[in-house]
Write an enzyme that holds these catalytic residues in place. Structure first.
Site, PDB file in Angstrom:
ATOM      1  N   CYS A 155      44.722  50.883  29.720  1.00 56.72           N
ATOM      2  CA  CYS A 155      43.786  50.238  30.650  1.00 56.72           C
ATOM      3  C   CYS A 155      42.702  49.496  29.852  1.00 56.72           C
ATOM      4  O   CYS A 155      42.032  50.086  29.007  1.00 56.72           O
ATOM      5  CB  CYS A 155      43.161  51.326  31.514  1.00 56.72           C
TER       6      CYS A 155
ATOM      7  N   ASP B 283      46.606  54.975  32.036  1.00 51.99           N
ATOM      8  CA  ASP B 283      45.994  53.818  32.699  1.00 51.99           C
ATOM      9  C   ASP B 283      45.448  54.313  34.027  1.00 51.99           C
ATOM     10  O   ASP B 283      45.773  55.416  34.477  1.00 51.99           O
ATOM     11  CB  ASP B 283      47.063  52.726  32.930  1.00 51.99           C
ATOM     12  N   SER B 284      44.661  53.473  34.682  1.00 49.47           N
ATOM     13  CA  SER B 284      44.144  53.835  35.999  1.00 49.47           C
ATOM     14  C   SER B 284      45.262  53.917  37.043  1.00 49.47           C
ATOM     15  O   SER B 284      45.059  54.516  38.095  1.00 49.47           O
ATOM     16  CB  SER B 284      43.106  52.796  36.430  1.00 49.47           C
TER      17      SER B 284
ATOM     18  N   GLU C 105      49.840  43.743  42.472  1.00 48.26           N
ATOM     19  CA  GLU C 105      50.400  44.953  43.103  1.00 48.26           C
ATOM     20  C   GLU C 105      51.158  44.620  44.380  1.00 48.26           C
ATOM     21  O   GLU C 105      52.136  45.292  44.721  1.00 48.26           O
ATOM     22  CB  GLU C 105      49.285  45.983  43.347  1.00 48.26           C
TER      23      GLU C 105
ATOM     24  N   CYS D 214      43.635  42.301  31.133  1.00 45.27           N
ATOM     25  CA  CYS D 214      43.816  43.278  32.210  1.00 45.27           C
ATOM     26  C   CYS D 214      45.307  43.557  32.313  1.00 45.27           C
ATOM     27  O   CYS D 214      46.127  42.637  32.188  1.00 45.27           O
ATOM     28  CB  CYS D 214      43.298  42.721  33.537  1.00 45.27           C
TER      29      CYS D 214
ATOM     30  N   HIS E 246      47.265  44.002  34.652  1.00 49.08           N
ATOM     31  CA  HIS E 246      48.048  43.378  35.725  1.00 49.08           C
ATOM     32  C   HIS E 246      48.349  41.905  35.486  1.00 49.08           C
ATOM     33  O   HIS E 246      49.259  41.352  36.090  1.00 49.08           O
ATOM     34  CB  HIS E 246      47.301  43.487  37.052  1.00 49.08           C
TER      35      HIS E 246
HETATM   36  N1  DGL Z   1      44.152  48.826  34.507  1.00 48.93           N
HETATM   37  C1  DGL Z   1      42.926  48.100  34.773  1.00 48.93           C
HETATM   38  C2  DGL Z   1      42.541  47.269  33.542  1.00 48.93           C
HETATM   39  O1  DGL Z   1      43.367  46.866  32.751  1.00 48.93           O
HETATM   40  C3  DGL Z   1      43.050  47.220  36.005  1.00 48.93           C
HETATM   41  C4  DGL Z   1      43.079  47.995  37.289  1.00 48.93           C
HETATM   42  C5  DGL Z   1      41.813  48.767  37.539  1.00 48.93           C
HETATM   43  O2  DGL Z   1      40.764  48.140  37.845  1.00 48.93           O
HETATM   44  O3  DGL Z   1      41.847  49.986  37.425  1.00 48.93           O
HETATM   45  O4  DGL Z   1      41.379  47.029  33.341  1.00 48.93           O
END
Ligand code: DGL
Length: 271
Positions: free
Chosen positions: A78, A15-16, A157, A189, A191
């Protein structure tokens, strides 16, 4: 896909940053006994605001690190990377690659009775149109309305997941979608599951929330069973974490996303 050479090899997840830990959490509870190697690209987060070309480049870099460490299957946790990079990853890697979008779309179609489905995600995920296309390929008569909700990411976060501020943000984002009479809302997403209480409250009792993380865990279980790649108990599973920056911050914030302590976290360089 043939069975992996080593069924004891870990599942790879990237993931990012910390967000994909919500997907890892779903996989851990659905597949206890599977080892997992997680990579958070914390040096280059966020992906949600980046171009398709950049996200593909970052995703390939992350995947190469995990494949180099011998994973048996790759989960792109992600949503933004799933939207932009799954095709490129499948083309390059010689192992199964699962994104979160198809499983989430599938679950949304199963859940919706009216066929009017809302999708929320990062700017990149919504711009890609991938959720919309995946839902419509499964149910051509469905109507999909979508909206980027970027502020949900820093709120999650920060741990600002309850109270007046996230409630106001949720209404600001969702009221327009709710006016379209959706009966199902995809949390597109990583989060957003942390904000599911305020999102559910803003959406009201007539709207079912779909968490792509849970649907993805089921898809991973199905893929492992189909390829004969599931690990055999009782060998104990191992969880390992890699990040491209700030292991301490990742451990601190990640705890809330995973629901437990992460233990040691290794710093890696991704080209
Ligand atoms: N993990 C990213 C997503 O699910 C969210 C955070 C980001 O923008 O990197 O798209």
């Amino acid at each position: 896909m043939p069975a992996p050479a080593d069924v004891d090899a870990p599942l790879g997840i990237f993931d990012s940053g910390v967000g994909g830990l919500t997907v890892m959490r779903g996989i851990m509870s659905r597949l206890p006994g599977e080892s997992i190697l997680y990579l958070g690209d914390t040096a280059r987060v966020p992906y949600g605001t980046k171009s398709e070309e950049t996200v593909i480049r970052y995703a390939l870099g992350c995947a190469r690190v995990l494949v180099g460490r011998g994973i048996k299957l790759l989960v792109v946790a992600c949503n933004t990377a799933s939207a932009f990079a799954v095709d490129a990853l499948r083309e390059e890697l010689g192992i199964p690659v699962l994104g979160v979008i198809e499983p989430g779309a599938h679950r949304a179609v199963q859940t919706s009775r009216s066929g009017c489905i809302g999708v929320i995600g990062t700017a990149g995920t919504i711009r890609s149109g991938r959720y919309q296309a995946a839902i419509q390929s499964l149910a051509a008569r469905s109507r999909v309305v979508s909206k980027p909700c970027p502020l949900f990411v820093p709120l999650a976060e920060e741990g600002w997941t309850h109270g007046a501020v996230p409630r106001a943000v949720a209404h600001e984002y969702l009221d327009e979608l709710l006016a379209q009479r959706i009966d199902t809302l995809v949390l597109g997403c990583t989060h957003y599951p942390l904000l599911s209480d305020v999102i559910a409250e803003a959406a009201g009792p007539g709207v079912a929330l779909v968490d792509s993380a849970e649907a993805t865990a089921d898809a991973v279980a199905g893929a492992l069973a189909a390829m004969g790649g599931a690990r055999k108990p009782p060998a104990p599973e191992q969880y390992q974490f890699l990040v491209t920056d700030d292991p301490a911050g990742f451990g601190r914030i990640g705890r809330r996303f995973l629901g437990r302590d992460l233990g040691s976290i290794e710093w890696v360089d991704v080209a």
